[in-house]
Design an enzyme around this catalytic site. Structure first.
Site, PDB file in Angstrom:
ATOM      1  N   GLY A  33       0.925  -1.099  -0.104  1.00 23.11           N
ATOM      2  CA  GLY A  33      -0.006   0.013  -0.055  1.00 23.11           C
ATOM      3  C   GLY A  33       1.022   1.244   0.102  1.00 23.11           C
ATOM      4  O   GLY A  33       1.786   1.216   0.846  1.00 23.11           O
ATOM      5  N   SER A  36       1.492   3.142   3.331  1.00 23.44           N
ATOM      6  CA  SER A  36       1.984   2.358   4.517  1.00 23.44           C
ATOM      7  C   SER A  36       3.461   2.175   4.023  1.00 23.44           C
ATOM      8  O   SER A  36       4.157   1.874   4.814  1.00 23.44           O
ATOM      9  CB  SER A  36       1.440   0.888   4.865  1.00 23.44           C
ATOM     10  OG  SER A  36       1.141   0.268   3.715  1.00 23.44           O
ATOM     11  N   VAL A 166      -1.367   7.876  -9.740  1.00 27.66           N
ATOM     12  CA  VAL A 166      -2.515   7.472 -10.729  1.00 27.66           C
ATOM     13  C   VAL A 166      -2.770   5.932 -10.597  1.00 27.66           C
ATOM     14  O   VAL A 166      -2.118   5.193 -10.847  1.00 27.66           O
ATOM     15  CB  VAL A 166      -2.337   8.093 -12.003  1.00 27.66           C
ATOM     16  CG1 VAL A 166      -3.616   7.699 -12.954  1.00 27.66           C
ATOM     17  CG2 VAL A 166      -2.229   9.584 -11.818  1.00 27.66           C
ATOM     18  N   ARG A 167      -4.313   5.884 -10.339  1.00 32.62           N
ATOM     19  CA  ARG A 167      -4.694   4.397 -10.502  1.00 32.62           C
ATOM     20  C   ARG A 167      -5.726   4.565 -11.390  1.00 32.62           C
ATOM     21  O   ARG A 167      -7.120   4.540 -10.909  1.00 32.62           O
ATOM     22  CB  ARG A 167      -4.894   3.691  -9.281  1.00 32.62           C
ATOM     23  CG  ARG A 167      -3.698   3.416  -8.261  1.00 32.62           C
ATOM     24  CD  ARG A 167      -2.823   2.560  -8.765  1.00 32.62           C
ATOM     25  NE  ARG A 167      -2.017   2.321  -7.845  1.00 32.62           N
ATOM     26  CZ  ARG A 167      -0.860   2.893  -7.695  1.00 32.62           C
ATOM     27  NH1 ARG A 167      -0.544   3.571  -8.531  1.00 32.62           N
ATOM     28  NH2 ARG A 167       0.284   2.210  -7.163  1.00 32.62           N
ATOM     29  N   LYS A 224       9.456  12.380 -10.911  1.00 35.82           N
ATOM     30  CA  LYS A 224      10.237  11.234 -10.876  1.00 35.82           C
ATOM     31  C   LYS A 224      10.496  10.729 -12.467  1.00 35.82           C
ATOM     32  O   LYS A 224       9.481  10.621 -13.174  1.00 35.82           O
ATOM     33  CB  LYS A 224       9.644  10.085 -10.089  1.00 35.82           C
ATOM     34  CG  LYS A 224       9.588  10.566  -8.818  1.00 35.82           C
ATOM     35  CD  LYS A 224       8.731   9.601  -7.840  1.00 35.82           C
ATOM     36  CE  LYS A 224       6.982   9.980  -8.166  1.00 35.82           C
ATOM     37  NZ  LYS A 224       6.350   9.291  -7.144  1.00 35.82           N
ATOM     38  N   GLY A 226      12.339   7.724 -13.041  1.00 33.28           N
ATOM     39  CA  GLY A 226      12.669   6.113 -12.926  1.00 33.28           C
ATOM     40  C   GLY A 226      14.102   5.934 -13.022  1.00 33.28           C
ATOM     41  O   GLY A 226      14.727   6.670 -12.261  1.00 33.28           O
ATOM     42  N   GLY A 229      16.336   9.032 -12.780  1.00 27.55           N
ATOM     43  CA  GLY A 229      16.562   9.927 -11.537  1.00 27.55           C
ATOM     44  C   GLY A 229      15.365  10.677 -11.670  1.00 27.55           C
ATOM     45  O   GLY A 229      14.110  10.291 -11.560  1.00 27.55           O
ATOM     46  N   ASP A 257       7.448   4.868  -3.927  1.00 28.68           N
ATOM     47  CA  ASP A 257       7.172   5.086  -2.516  1.00 28.68           C
ATOM     48  C   ASP A 257       8.358   5.306  -1.726  1.00 28.68           C
ATOM     49  O   ASP A 257       8.656   6.075  -0.682  1.00 28.68           O
ATOM     50  CB  ASP A 257       6.298   4.118  -1.972  1.00 28.68           C
ATOM     51  CG  ASP A 257       4.936   3.790  -2.548  1.00 28.68           C
ATOM     52  OD1 ASP A 257       4.425   5.039  -2.745  1.00 28.68           O
ATOM     53  OD2 ASP A 257       4.431   2.581  -2.764  1.00 28.68           O
TER      54      ASP A 257
END
Length: 314
Positions: A33, A36, A166-167, A224, A226, A229, A257
């Site tokens: 998640g 978390s 984004v989801r 970001k 990837g 950097g 995350d």
């Protein structure tokens, strides 16, 4: 409290073998998640972190709460739903590719989060409030909860750090764009990936994405990139910060995350933006070398430049 974050954590079932899930007979159970993940990574880096969520009053819910609490994260604000279950998701491993992810989270306990689940006094302890674009996509009440969290953060003078995350499986592209842009412009720091930045702003270049978001309350934008950097921009400075080379990439989930946690760790330690972004790149790179969302995150004694003798800005 250094950071407070809120959002859904789920049971993660990772297959013991590669290939389509229909041929897999056994799985390894852990958790995953975005919020978390960030909380656990920050705790390992030596910070005080609180995680707010709602879990099912079931064995999976207890497992998640205990796991996160065992990582040193404060879970005192986690509640349990009697009539809704803890969400589950599966990864499908494909050698040399990002894993496919299958979510079973509709009507989950976390989707029942509402503004009253947030204690204003708890927010007053936080220096930073970390939010993602996943939570408002879960349900109407979760969306209200995020906006309430923004209000409380403003009242408490905590800085809001927003990762769009984004989801599109959870809501329409148009609703995602409108809501995430609105939340971003109410935040202090925004951390989009390059594709997320394109969705929200319509721009395709890091500099233009940052410029489109660097307005209103926004003090800094970090795009970001990837393996390349990240690019960061404030109203006074901007720079590309190179990533870390990872020779063997096993699982990309959790890297973003990890970046957010490393970057936040740098800000908590009052480093400048460039050094904080570089540390974010470094912590994100650690996540790539093992299966699982949180298993690869390092502890502070492993990455403390004063102890290791390493130059973060090599």
């Amino acid at each position: 409290m250094d950071v407070v974050t809120l959002g859904e954590s789920m049971i993660l079932l990772t297959p013991d073998t590669d290939g389509p899930l229909r041929f897999v007979n056994s799985f390894h159970k852990t958790i995953g998640g975005a919020e978390s993940n960030v909380a656990i990574a920050l705790s390992r880096l030596g910070h005080q972190v609180g995680w707010i969520s709602k879990l099912g009053d079931d064995e999976f819910g207890l497992y998640i709460r205990n796991f996160i609490r065992g990582e040193g994260v404060d879970t005192s604000q986690v509640t349990f739903a009697k009539l809704a279950s803890t969400a589950v998701y599966f990864k499908e491993s494909q050698p040399g590719q990002d894993p496919k992810v299958y979510y079973y989270r509709k009507h989950s306990a976390a989707s029942e989060m509402k503004p009253l689940d947030i204690d204003q006094a708890y927010f007053k302890q936080a220096k930073f409030v970390h939010l993602t674009g996943i939570t408002p996509a879960l349900s109407a009440s979760c969306k209200e909860t995020i906006y309430h969290a923004i209000k409380l953060a403003r009242q408490s003078e905590a800085k809001i750090v927003f990762d769009p995350n984004v989801r599109l499986k959870l809501w329409s592209k148009q609703e995602a764009k409108e809501t995430l842009l609105d939340i971003a412009l109410q935040s202090d720091i925004v951390l989009p990936g390059i594709e997320e930045g394109e969705l929200i702003t319509g721009e395709t270049e890091p500099e233009k994405i940052a410029a489109a978001l660097l307005k209103g309350k926004v003090q800094a934008v970090v795009v970001k990139l990837g393996a390349k950097g990240a690019y960061f921009a404030t109203k006074d400075e901007s720079a590309y910060v190179p990533g870390y080379e990872v020779k063997s990439i096993i699982d990309t989930v959790g890297a973003g995350d990890g970046f957010a946690a490393g970057f936040l760790s740098g800000l908590i330690r009052e480093w400048d933006y460039k050094k904080a972004v570089q540390f974010g790149n470094r912590i994100g790179a650690y996540a790539l070398g093992v299966k699982g969302d949180v298993e690869g995150y390092p502890f502070w004694q492993q990455v403390n430049p004063e102890k290791t003798g390493e130059d973060i800005l090599r």
